[in-house]
Motif scaffolding. Structure first.
Motif, PDB file in Angstrom:
ATOM      1  N   GLU A 234     102.441  58.320 151.904  1.00 33.80           N
ATOM      2  CA  GLU A 234     103.503  58.358 152.914  1.00 33.80           C
ATOM      3  C   GLU A 234     103.308  59.582 153.808  1.00 33.80           C
ATOM      4  O   GLU A 234     102.967  60.669 153.330  1.00 33.80           O
ATOM      5  CB  GLU A 234     104.868  58.411 152.217  1.00 33.80           C
ATOM      6  N   ASN A 235     103.481  59.358 155.099  1.00 34.06           N
ATOM      7  CA  ASN A 235     103.286  60.397 156.117  1.00 34.06           C
ATOM      8  C   ASN A 235     101.819  60.839 156.215  1.00 34.06           C
ATOM      9  O   ASN A 235     101.517  61.954 156.641  1.00 34.06           O
ATOM     10  CB  ASN A 235     104.168  61.619 155.838  1.00 34.06           C
ATOM     11  N   GLY A 236     100.922  59.948 155.799  1.00 32.68           N
ATOM     12  CA  GLY A 236      99.492  60.221 155.889  1.00 32.68           C
ATOM     13  C   GLY A 236      98.731  58.924 156.063  1.00 32.68           C
ATOM     14  O   GLY A 236      99.304  57.831 156.111  1.00 32.68           O
ATOM     15  N   PHE A 237      97.412  59.025 156.146  1.00 30.51           N
ATOM     16  CA  PHE A 237      96.589  57.835 156.345  1.00 30.51           C
ATOM     17  C   PHE A 237      95.228  58.058 155.694  1.00 30.51           C
ATOM     18  O   PHE A 237      94.849  59.191 155.357  1.00 30.51           O
ATOM     19  CB  PHE A 237      96.421  57.531 157.835  1.00 30.51           C
ATOM     20  N   ARG A 238      94.522  56.941 155.497  1.00 34.52           N
ATOM     21  CA  ARG A 238      93.176  56.998 154.935  1.00 34.52           C
ATOM     22  C   ARG A 238      92.172  57.280 156.049  1.00 34.52           C
ATOM     23  O   ARG A 238      92.083  56.509 157.003  1.00 34.52           O
ATOM     24  CB  ARG A 238      92.818  55.694 154.239  1.00 34.52           C
ATOM     25  N   ARG A 239      91.416  58.342 155.892  1.00 36.43           N
ATOM     26  CA  ARG A 239      90.410  58.655 156.887  1.00 36.43           C
ATOM     27  C   ARG A 239      89.102  57.922 156.599  1.00 36.43           C
ATOM     28  O   ARG A 239      88.302  57.654 157.478  1.00 36.43           O
ATOM     29  CB  ARG A 239      90.160  60.168 156.903  1.00 36.43           C
ATOM     30  N   PHE A 254      91.968  61.150 152.376  1.00 38.10           N
ATOM     31  CA  PHE A 254      93.262  61.084 153.048  1.00 38.10           C
ATOM     32  C   PHE A 254      93.415  62.228 154.055  1.00 38.10           C
ATOM     33  O   PHE A 254      92.773  63.268 153.936  1.00 38.10           O
ATOM     34  CB  PHE A 254      94.405  61.176 152.029  1.00 38.10           C
ATOM     35  N   GLU A 255      94.324  62.008 154.985  1.00 36.96           N
ATOM     36  CA  GLU A 255      94.698  63.041 155.940  1.00 36.96           C
ATOM     37  C   GLU A 255      96.173  62.866 156.264  1.00 36.96           C
ATOM     38  O   GLU A 255      96.679  61.736 156.354  1.00 36.96           O
ATOM     39  CB  GLU A 255      93.852  62.932 157.208  1.00 36.96           C
ATOM     40  N   CYS A 256      96.884  63.977 156.405  1.00 38.67           N
ATOM     41  CA  CYS A 256      98.313  63.907 156.707  1.00 38.67           C
ATOM     42  C   CYS A 256      98.542  63.771 158.211  1.00 38.67           C
ATOM     43  O   CYS A 256      97.718  64.207 159.033  1.00 38.67           O
ATOM     44  CB  CYS A 256      99.024  65.165 156.193  1.00 38.67           C
ATOM     45  N   ASN A 257      99.655  63.174 158.538  1.00 41.01           N
ATOM     46  CA  ASN A 257     100.049  63.060 159.940  1.00 41.01           C
ATOM     47  C   ASN A 257     100.369  64.451 160.498  1.00 41.01           C
ATOM     48  O   ASN A 257     100.660  65.377 159.737  1.00 41.01           O
ATOM     49  CB  ASN A 257     101.279  62.154 160.070  1.00 41.01           C
ATOM     50  N   CYS A 383      82.981  56.660 155.928  1.00 43.59           N
ATOM     51  CA  CYS A 383      82.236  55.538 156.495  1.00 43.59           C
ATOM     52  C   CYS A 383      82.892  55.081 157.795  1.00 43.59           C
ATOM     53  O   CYS A 383      84.089  55.292 158.036  1.00 43.59           O
ATOM     54  CB  CYS A 383      82.185  54.377 155.495  1.00 43.59           C
ATOM     55  N   TYR A 384      82.093  54.423 158.644  1.00 40.69           N
ATOM     56  CA  TYR A 384      82.634  53.843 159.866  1.00 40.69           C
ATOM     57  C   TYR A 384      83.587  52.713 159.520  1.00 40.69           C
ATOM     58  O   TYR A 384      83.601  52.188 158.398  1.00 40.69           O
ATOM     59  CB  TYR A 384      81.508  53.316 160.750  1.00 40.69           C
ATOM     60  N   ALA A 385      84.406  52.343 160.505  1.00 37.61           N
ATOM     61  CA  ALA A 385      85.389  51.269 160.302  1.00 37.61           C
ATOM     62  C   ALA A 385      84.681  49.996 159.847  1.00 37.61           C
ATOM     63  O   ALA A 385      83.643  49.612 160.384  1.00 37.61           O
ATOM     64  CB  ALA A 385      86.164  51.016 161.597  1.00 37.61           C
ATOM     65  N   GLY A 386      85.247  49.353 158.848  1.00 43.86           N
ATOM     66  CA  GLY A 386      84.681  48.116 158.324  1.00 43.86           C
ATOM     67  C   GLY A 386      83.725  48.340 157.170  1.00 43.86           C
ATOM     68  O   GLY A 386      83.214  47.370 156.613  1.00 43.86           O
ATOM     69  N   TYR A 387      83.470  49.615 156.792  1.00 50.03           N
ATOM     70  CA  TYR A 387      82.558  49.922 155.687  1.00 50.03           C
ATOM     71  C   TYR A 387      83.303  50.705 154.609  1.00 50.03           C
ATOM     72  O   TYR A 387      84.226  51.469 154.901  1.00 50.03           O
ATOM     73  CB  TYR A 387      81.363  50.727 156.192  1.00 50.03           C
ATOM     74  N   THR A 388      82.898  50.482 153.371  1.00 53.11           N
ATOM     75  CA  THR A 388      83.522  51.136 152.217  1.00 53.11           C
ATOM     76  C   THR A 388      82.546  52.127 151.600  1.00 53.11           C
ATOM     77  O   THR A 388      81.357  51.832 151.451  1.00 53.11           O
ATOM     78  CB  THR A 388      83.933  50.095 151.155  1.00 53.11           C
TER      79      THR A 388
END
Length: 472
Positions: A234-239, A254-257, A383-388
């Motif tokens: 919460e109040n963050g996102f997966r980088r 992760f990174e915080c907003n 990783c770039y978007a779409g890669y794990t």
């Protein structure tokens, strides 16, 4: 008054008594005592009953079993004028056994080869002795020899490696010291969840130092299905790590907003129990008071906490061989509020081989990137978007252009692959439908035109477009 005859009779008797001891004493002083017993030789004749040996008497000897005559020396002793036996030096010496020989994969220790000496045998690491560990040089017939045969060193064997569920290992004819086996998980049908290998893939045959029995270097790994659900903060996102499902050892960063600071680790990894470790962090709102834990490269903070109050101080100590600028190994920093520490410096380390930024296919370094790295430096990868990301997102430089854990890799996310497959399938179906509608949707009977049998052109009630195609 005594008769004179008595006095005359006692005169000669007294003289005899006085002279005989004197004569007997002279004979005793002119003889040698019996010779002492020799450990290396014995008299040829029995002299045990003789008490006196006149000067010049010679006693002949023979060497005892296990001894041999010393060349150019007489096997006899003589009673000298000094009433001592000569010579005094030894005239028989111990027989010698031949050297036992070399022991393959082992060692032979011999202090001497004389009669009565011992030889000890030992094996090198990973081998054990089969046979006796010691031999003695003994008398055999009229010579000497070792009382034991030379042993041999056997490479220590291990029992066959254990089997595991849902996996298999490499095979060997026999499993001896230093033999390694590698485990692999079984393949699964398409669409099923794959097995993850938990633990070390390779085990090695070693041995117990006390019993010299073969043992494997560790337990075998485990093959199991690992699925971690997508974590959220919460109040963050997966980088990085943008998929919906994660397997063993996958990492998420992760990174915080803006306006929030992180409490906990910003990197979590999917464990064998299908849980995230460390626990997912939280993002707290930045306020006027309080500080997050200070971030110091190559340093340790004491006391270690996630949040500190304004005015609270910590001790920061550099890990060897790093120091603060100026050479100090320790410093005190104080929370000034608004997540600010003063003073705060990074520890500097002497270069132990510089490294370069690793190449990440379909990914990049998002934190800690430098032109060159020293031992102990950390970088964070996404990783770039779409890669794990498969592997640890946070890795440390350990020298020799090597990183620990290994540099992770980026794989196409499962849901992206599924979308591509669906799109391809739709395109194929639409193309097939268009071809069918274009050329084969009208009814009619096809006959062979007599005028074109040789070219085998079918002619019937064919659409004009098909006829144009045939003519072309």
């Amino acid at each position: 008054m005594r008769p004179p005859s008595c006095s005359l009779a006692r005169g000669p008797l007294l003289l005899t008594v006085l002279v005989l001891p004197w004569l007997g004493g002279t004979r005793a002083q002119d003889t040698c005592a019996p010779p002492e017993r020799l450990t290396y030789a014995e008299p040829k004749e029995d002299i045990s009953t003789m008490k006196d040996f006149p000067v010049g008497t010679t006693v002949s000897y023979t060497c005892r079993p296990g001894y041999v005559r010393i060349l150019e020396k007489q096997l006899s002793r003589t009673c000298g004028k000094d009433l001592e036996w000569s010579p005094k030096e030894q005239f028989c010496t111990e027989m010698k056994c031949s050297h036992p020989g070399d022991l393959e994969n082992g060692a032979v220790t011999v202090t001497d080869l004389k009669f009565g000496s011992k030889a000890t045998f030992s094996c090198g690491a990973g081998f054990r002795l089969v046979g006796t560990s010691e031999a003695t040089c003994i008398i055999v017939d009229k010579g000497v020899a070792w009382d034991r045969d030379l042993p041999f060193c056997q490479k220590i064997p291990c029992k066959p490696p254990p089997d595991i569920a849902n996996g298999h290992h490499t095979e060997a004819a026999e499993y001896l010291y230093q033999t390694s086996v590698t485990y692999t998980c079984n393949d699964v049908p398409r669409g099923s969840d794959p097995f993850s290998l938990i633990g070390s893939a390779t085990i090695v045959c070693t041995f117990n130092q006390d019993t010299l029995d073969g043992v494997w270097s560790g337990p075998p790994p485990e093959c199991k299905v690992v699925k971690c659900t997508a974590p959220r903060v919460e109040n963050g996102f997966r980088r990085s790590g943008l998929g919906f499902s994660f397997t063993y050892n996958d990492s998420v960063v992760f990174e915080c907003n803006p306006g929030y600071f992180m409490v906990g680790s910003n990197v979590v990894t999917c464990t064998k129990d299908s849980t995230w470790f460390p626990p997912t962090p939280t993002c707290r709102e930045v306020t006027e008071s309080g500080c997050d834990a200070p971030k110091v490269t190559h340093g340790v903070v004491t006391p270690e906490k996630s949040v500190y109050a304004t005015g609270e101080s910590v001790q920061i100590r550099c890990t060897a061989p790093c120091t603060f600028p100026g050479g100090a190994e320790e410093m005190t920093a104080t929370c000034q509020g608004q997540n600010t520490w003063s003073p705060l410096q990074d520890c500097a380390c002497e270069a132990e081989g510089s490294g370069s930024t690793p190449h990440i296919h379909k990914g990049r370094v998002v934190d800690g990137q430098k032109p060159s790295y020293t031992v102990g430096d950390f970088i964070t990868i996404e990783c770039y978007a779409g890669y794990t990301l498969h592997g640890s997102a946070r890795i440390q430089y350990i020298g020799g252009n090597q990183w620990a854990p290994e540099v992770p890799t980026c794989h196409l996310s499962a849901y992206i692959t599924a979308i591509i497959c669906v799109i391809v399938a739709i395109v194929v179906i639409l193309a097939a439908f268009w071809i069918y509608k274009k050329f084969f949707s009208q009814n009619g009977s096809y006959t062979v035109d007599e005028s074109c049998k040789e070219t085998c052109i079918l002619k019937s009630n064919v659409p004009a477009e098909m006829e144009e195609l045939i003519q072309a």
